[in-house]
Design a protein around this motif. Structure first.
Motif, mmCIF file in Angstrom:
data_model
loop_
_atom_site.group_PDB
_atom_site.id
_atom_site.type_symbol
_atom_site.label_atom_id
_atom_site.label_comp_id
_atom_site.label_asym_id
_atom_site.label_seq_id
_atom_site.Cartn_x
_atom_site.Cartn_y
_atom_site.Cartn_z
ATOM 1 N N ASP A 1 0.869 -1.141 0.045
ATOM 2 C CA ASP A 1 0.114 0.003 -0.110
ATOM 3 C C ASP A 1 0.707 1.236 -0.036
ATOM 4 O O ASP A 1 1.900 1.286 0.868
ATOM 5 C CB ASP A 1 -0.963 0.043 1.277
ATOM 6 N N PRO A 2 0.842 2.140 -0.917
ATOM 7 C CA PRO A 2 1.518 3.263 -0.915
ATOM 8 C C PRO A 2 1.442 4.028 0.366
ATOM 9 O O PRO A 2 2.295 4.917 0.407
ATOM 10 C CB PRO A 2 1.143 3.900 -2.320
ATOM 11 N N ALA A 3 0.407 4.121 0.982
ATOM 12 C CA ALA A 3 0.171 5.126 1.937
ATOM 13 C C ALA A 3 1.432 5.083 3.056
ATOM 14 O O ALA A 3 1.916 5.913 3.943
ATOM 15 C CB ALA A 3 -1.307 4.624 2.737
ATOM 16 N N SER A 4 1.937 3.833 3.340
ATOM 17 C CA SER A 4 3.231 3.484 4.131
ATOM 18 C C SER A 4 4.209 4.211 3.540
ATOM 19 O O SER A 4 5.070 4.798 4.612
ATOM 20 C CB SER A 4 3.242 2.078 4.412
ATOM 21 N N HIS A 5 4.590 4.262 2.450
ATOM 22 C CA HIS A 5 5.606 4.767 1.727
ATOM 23 C C HIS A 5 5.367 6.452 2.104
ATOM 24 O O HIS A 5 6.449 7.053 2.319
ATOM 25 C CB HIS A 5 5.872 4.177 0.474
ATOM 26 N N LEU A 6 4.267 6.942 1.630
ATOM 27 C CA LEU A 6 4.178 8.375 1.881
ATOM 28 C C LEU A 6 4.213 8.812 3.386
ATOM 29 O O LEU A 6 4.758 9.732 3.543
ATOM 30 C CB LEU A 6 2.637 8.517 1.204
ATOM 31 N N SER A 7 3.747 8.096 4.027
ATOM 32 C CA SER A 7 4.065 8.432 5.517
ATOM 33 C C SER A 7 5.323 8.306 5.789
ATOM 34 O O SER A 7 5.661 9.415 6.458
ATOM 35 C CB SER A 7 3.351 7.389 6.508
ATOM 36 N N ALA A 8 6.159 7.499 5.528
ATOM 37 C CA ALA A 8 7.657 7.280 5.540
ATOM 38 C C ALA A 8 8.459 8.550 5.070
ATOM 39 O O ALA A 8 9.294 9.099 5.577
ATOM 40 C CB ALA A 8 8.097 6.073 5.206
ATOM 41 N N ALA A 9 7.938 8.900 4.046
ATOM 42 C CA ALA A 9 8.373 9.840 3.283
ATOM 43 C C ALA A 9 8.344 11.234 3.793
ATOM 44 O O ALA A 9 9.249 12.206 3.903
ATOM 45 C CB ALA A 9 7.968 10.424 1.817
ATOM 46 N N ARG A 10 7.081 11.440 4.532
ATOM 47 C CA ARG A 10 6.795 12.634 5.292
ATOM 48 C C ARG A 10 7.807 12.853 6.660
ATOM 49 O O ARG A 10 8.565 13.981 6.798
ATOM 50 C CB ARG A 10 5.361 12.900 5.817
ATOM 51 N N ALA A 11 8.003 11.531 7.085
ATOM 52 C CA ALA A 11 8.828 11.631 8.365
ATOM 53 C C ALA A 11 10.253 11.781 8.051
ATOM 54 O O ALA A 11 11.058 12.359 8.381
ATOM 55 C CB ALA A 11 8.873 10.087 8.872
ATOM 56 N N ILE A 12 10.586 11.342 6.685
ATOM 57 C CA ILE A 12 11.919 11.646 6.241
ATOM 58 C C ILE A 12 12.216 12.854 5.955
ATOM 59 O O ILE A 12 13.402 13.476 6.388
ATOM 60 C CB ILE A 12 12.207 10.774 4.849
ATOM 61 N N GLY A 13 11.369 13.736 5.434
ATOM 62 C CA GLY A 13 11.398 15.116 5.212
ATOM 63 C C GLY A 13 11.552 15.870 6.682
ATOM 64 O O GLY A 13 12.531 16.907 6.623
ATOM 65 N N ARG A 14 10.989 15.496 7.638
ATOM 66 C CA ARG A 14 11.054 16.089 9.026
ATOM 67 C C ARG A 14 12.239 15.761 9.473
ATOM 68 O O ARG A 14 13.210 16.732 10.217
ATOM 69 C CB ARG A 14 10.065 15.668 9.874
#
Length: 203
Positions: free
Chosen positions: A175-188
């Motif tokens: 599910d791409p949602a998990s990758h997108l959530s991880a990406a937001r965390a990476i940005g922070r």
């Protein structure tokens, strides 16, 4: 802090682009950010005779290369977001590195003086979007090979510090949602990464 996110994927609606956008949103909570969409901007990755002349210190960089170098110079952090093609980065991104990370800018090399690394001030974060699972990478040693080629072979040669190197796995089945959530965390996380601003000031 200012971050430059370079994304290399031909489809604007790709997972790679969505991940780059989420990283940008995470960064933008407390810093400035720019996305370099190499495909949409039409960057030419072909290393030509003109680029070879730059490498040999016989000509200045072409205008498109100089423009890319200038926006990296404006950044404290460089983030590369790309799909894994044949256990490496796409040709578009590799060509961008081939042309932009040139002798005389990313490093200085001559037979007499040897090598001088020029990008010691730059912090690098790598985010690779992989279709395979963790066991595939572990079984064949692909992750180690990628780190040797990219993290060490490219960026360490120029003196840039790879602070994070992320591999987002199972992109075609998860599910791409998990990758997108991880990406937001990476940005922070990028904003919180330690910065040695004295390196940049020293040039």
């Amino acid at each position: 802090m200012h971050a430059l996110i370079a994304v290399a994927h031909p489809e604007p609606g790709s997972l790679s682009h969505s991940i780059a956008e989420q990283i940008a949103l995470g960064v933008s909570e407390s810093a400035s950010v720019e996305i370099a969409d190499l495909a949409a901007e039409g960057f030419d990755p072909r290393f030509t005779a003109a680029d070879l002349a730059v490498h040999r210190r016989r000509a200045p960089p072409p205008a498109d290369v100089a423009a890319e170098q200038a926006r990296i110079d404006r950044a404290d952090a460089l983030v590369l977001v790309y799909p894994v093609y044949w256990w490496s980065m796409p040709a578009l991104l590799k060509g961008w590195i081939d042309r932009v990370f040139a002798n005389g800018w990313a490093f200085d090399f001559s037979p007499d003086a040897g090598l001088e690394k020029q990008l010691r001030h730059l912090r690098v974060h790598l985010v690779a979007v992989a279709g395979a699972d963790a066991s595939t990478y572990a079984r064949h040693g692909y992750l180690g090979a990628m780190k040797t080629q990219i993290d060490h072979g490219i960026f360490d040669y120029c003196g840039a510090r790879v602070l994070t190197s992320q591999l987002l796995l199972d992109s075609e089945t998860q599910d791409p949602a998990s990758h997108l959530s991880a990406a937001r965390a990476i940005g922070r996380t990028l904003v919180a990464a330690p910065c040695r601003c004295d390196d940049k000031a020293a040039g």
